[in-house]
Design an enzyme around this catalytic site. Sequence first.
Site, mmCIF file in Angstrom:
data_model
loop_
_atom_site.group_PDB
_atom_site.id
_atom_site.type_symbol
_atom_site.label_atom_id
_atom_site.label_comp_id
_atom_site.label_asym_id
_atom_site.label_seq_id
_atom_site.Cartn_x
_atom_site.Cartn_y
_atom_site.Cartn_z
ATOM 1 N N ASN A 43 54.763 36.718 47.757
ATOM 2 C CA ASN A 43 54.043 37.986 47.867
ATOM 3 C C ASN A 43 52.839 37.863 48.792
ATOM 4 O OD1 ASN A 43 55.809 39.096 46.019
ATOM 5 N ND2 ASN A 43 54.352 39.105 44.324
ATOM 6 N N ASN A 182 42.052 38.198 38.163
ATOM 7 C CA ASN A 182 41.865 39.558 37.681
ATOM 8 C C ASN A 182 41.002 39.515 36.420
ATOM 9 O OD1 ASN A 182 43.567 38.923 35.480
ATOM 10 N ND2 ASN A 182 45.381 39.775 36.469
ATOM 11 N N GLY A 217 38.574 48.779 41.293
ATOM 12 C CA GLY A 217 38.161 48.054 42.493
ATOM 13 C C GLY A 217 38.008 46.573 42.266
ATOM 14 N N ASP A 245 48.451 40.476 44.661
ATOM 15 C CA ASP A 245 48.830 39.585 45.758
ATOM 16 C C ASP A 245 48.651 40.268 47.106
ATOM 17 O OD1 ASP A 245 49.554 37.500 44.018
ATOM 18 O OD2 ASP A 245 51.526 38.398 43.697
ATOM 19 N N ARG A 278 54.039 52.617 45.739
ATOM 20 C CA ARG A 278 55.453 52.362 45.976
ATOM 21 C C ARG A 278 55.994 51.434 44.889
ATOM 22 N NH1 ARG A 278 54.299 50.301 52.141
ATOM 23 N NH2 ARG A 278 53.665 52.290 53.037
#
Length: 297
Positions: A43, A182, A217, A245, A278
């Site tokens: 990725n 994260n 963000g 990624d 997407r």
Amino acid sequence: MTQIAVLGSMNMDLVAYAEKAPLLGETVTGRAFRTIPGGKGANQAIAAARAGAMVSMIGAVGHDAYGARMRETLEHSGVDTDSLRTIEGPSGTAHIVVDDEGGNAIVVIPGANGTVDHLAPGDEGVIACADMLLLQLEIPLAAVVAGAQAARRHGVRTVLTPSPARPLPSELLDHIDLLVPNEREAATLTDRADPRDAAAALLDRVPQVVVTLGAAGCLYLTRDAAPLVIAAPRVAAVDSTGAGDTFVGALAVALAEEKPIREALSWAAAAAAVSVQREGATESMPYRPEIEAQYTA
């Protein structure tokens, strides 16, 4: 042109789309199923290549149809696969459920990725020629450490995505320039729920930290400047798989191009914002003109 090396995983993502992810012991009816090339290493390699860098992928796939398709996908995006080896046995797979809010739950089966436990002949040379090395934790830790140490020997900057989160030894973090967890990973690494507190704790071990905050963000901390909070563009999320990624790949390109940190973070956030609109991981990753369009919107 910017040169980026990626040492990491290749997985075929087996993605089920459903209204909600099942609870333990529960069965739900999905609305679609897709097989999509992914893995955090692949990725990030594809994201960086589409963002405008020359990228080399170091890793392994199995001697199966998944492996052939993943190699083809990398090459189609312009990633050099000369250091991507093929081994006997299955390729890695990731079993993913995506809910109608765009959230996901993932189980990873390492497959060929589990054989990447050292640098093969030639790998250090690929790293030495790069401006930046991207690392994650979906391959054995020994290889991640070896890659980071090789990068330091050759003056190559390193970016580590600590996923899946696990205790990180000093022999690795001593060679990392930028850590990008994260929120959940940052909390796991530090036992601190607040992202700012977690990032501050991580600064004791690495010089720069970016904590990604999803739709909120990202938060950037360094030892010698005030913290930065960068808002994410407001978009309607369809599938967040691969968004982190995408962010890292685009950020690596921006930093290698010497963009100021605020601009680099905003540019990477724009790339991630395009991707979440997407379905899929690698299929959703934007090309540079799409990032520029979102960045200036």
